[in-house]
Enzyme design. Structure first.
Site: not given
Ligand code: RIB
Ligand code: CA
Length: 313
Positions: A235
């Site tokens: 992500h």
């Molecule tokens: O939904 C994904 C996010 O939530 C990313 O930033 C992961 O590291 C968690 O923080």
């Protein structure tokens, strides 16, 4: 005009944060002026220590680190250690941390860096937005010093911690509401693209053979519990990729609201039919990504990490 982008980077490492930071710390076109931690994937003590582990690993202890919020503005804090492990960065035996944090908290450090910056700066956030919401509340005079927020978070196509909410926004929806209403230009890098740009398990395995940086990242990414049928979503890496390769992303301009209470708390709702926003826009929302280009680009960054770590660049 040099093409180096000065940024403030606010994170909750967390494994995908760690991968994103490994790129940002070593890429010649990014100049991290300040690293800040926030409670999210794990407690803020652990996310802070994880930032220090990585600045030590990459011989970048000159990058200042400030510790931030230990809990959301209103909601109780709930971590994601079930995905990121107890430490937040399991699987690799990092060298002893040598760096120390700044003697001021994240919001104060952000304000100091912004007030000294000769030009408005980009703030990238890959955890909950508690620190940047506090910055907006405590230093409204500095909003003009913020060029844009590049946020990993939100989703127009369903959530990952509820049917509608993405983790970073869900963790502190009140902070997200403040950020989306701040008037600062936002690039929203949500699940709409981060769940498309999956790293295949084979690719993750192959990373192990690309020097010590690759070995470290392969161990972290293998321990990472966020997995889809086609691979693992990195992500947070998408925020750094967007900064360096915006052409990989398709974006649409929308007015986005954050739901702060009730069963839909943490949802990000875009007025795609212009029903209530009267044509106003507060975010550039990433809605598609060139997945192969992302994977190829990611693999190209690992030799750069090794060269940087060995002092070659
Ligand atoms: O939904 C994904 C996010 O939530 C990313 O930033 C992961 O590291 C968690 O923080
Ligand atoms: Ca994160």
């Amino acid at each position: 005009m040099n093409n180096i982008t000065p940024i403030i980077l606010d994170m909750d490492p967390g494994i995908d944060d760690a991968v994103a930071l490994s790129i940002a710390l070593t890429h010649p076109a990014i100049d991290i002026k300040l690293l800040t931690s926030v409670a999210g994937n794990v407690s803020v003590d652990k996310t802070t220590n994880n930032l220090l582990k990585l600045t030590t690993f990459f011989n970048k202890t000159n990058v200042p680190v400030a510790s931030g919020a230990s809990a959301p503005l209103k909601k109780p804090f709930v971590d994601a250690s079930y995905i990121h492990g107890k430490s937040g960065m399991p699987g690799y035996d990092f060298p002893q941390v040598t760096a120390k944090t700044l003697p001021v908290d994240a919001t104060t450090a952000m304000a100091q860096v912004l007030s000294m910056s000769p030009e408005p700066m980009t703030i990238v956030a890959t955890g909950s937005y508690t620190n940047i919401a506090l910055l907006i509340q405590q230093h409204p005079e500095l909003l003009k010093q913020i060029k844009q927020f590049v946020l990993m978070g939100g989703s127009l196509s369903g959530g990952n911690v509820s049917s509608v909410a993405e983790f970073n926004v869900f963790t502190d929806p009140d902070a997200a509401d403040i950020v989306f209403k701040s008037g600062v230009p936002i690039v929203m890098i949500g699940l709409d693209v981060t769940l498309k740009a999956l790293l295949p398990l084979k690719t993750i395995d192959n990373v192990a053979h690309i020097g010590e940086s690759g070995s470290m990242l392969q161990k972290l990414m293998t321990a990472y519990g966020d997995s889809e049928p086609g691979g693992k979503p990195m992500h947070d890496v998408n925020t750094i990729c967007y900064l360096l390769k915006p052409e990989f992303y398709t974006t649409k301009d929308y007015w986005v609201d954050v739901i702060t209470n009730g069963p839909a708390a943490g949802a990000t709702i875009a007025d795609t039919q212009n029903r209530w926003s009267n044509g106003k826009v507060n975010a550039k929302v990433a809605v598609d990504i060139d997945v192969q280009a992302f994977e190829d680009w990611f693999l190209e960054q690992i030799p750069v990490m090794n060269q940087s770590r060995e002092g070659a660049i």
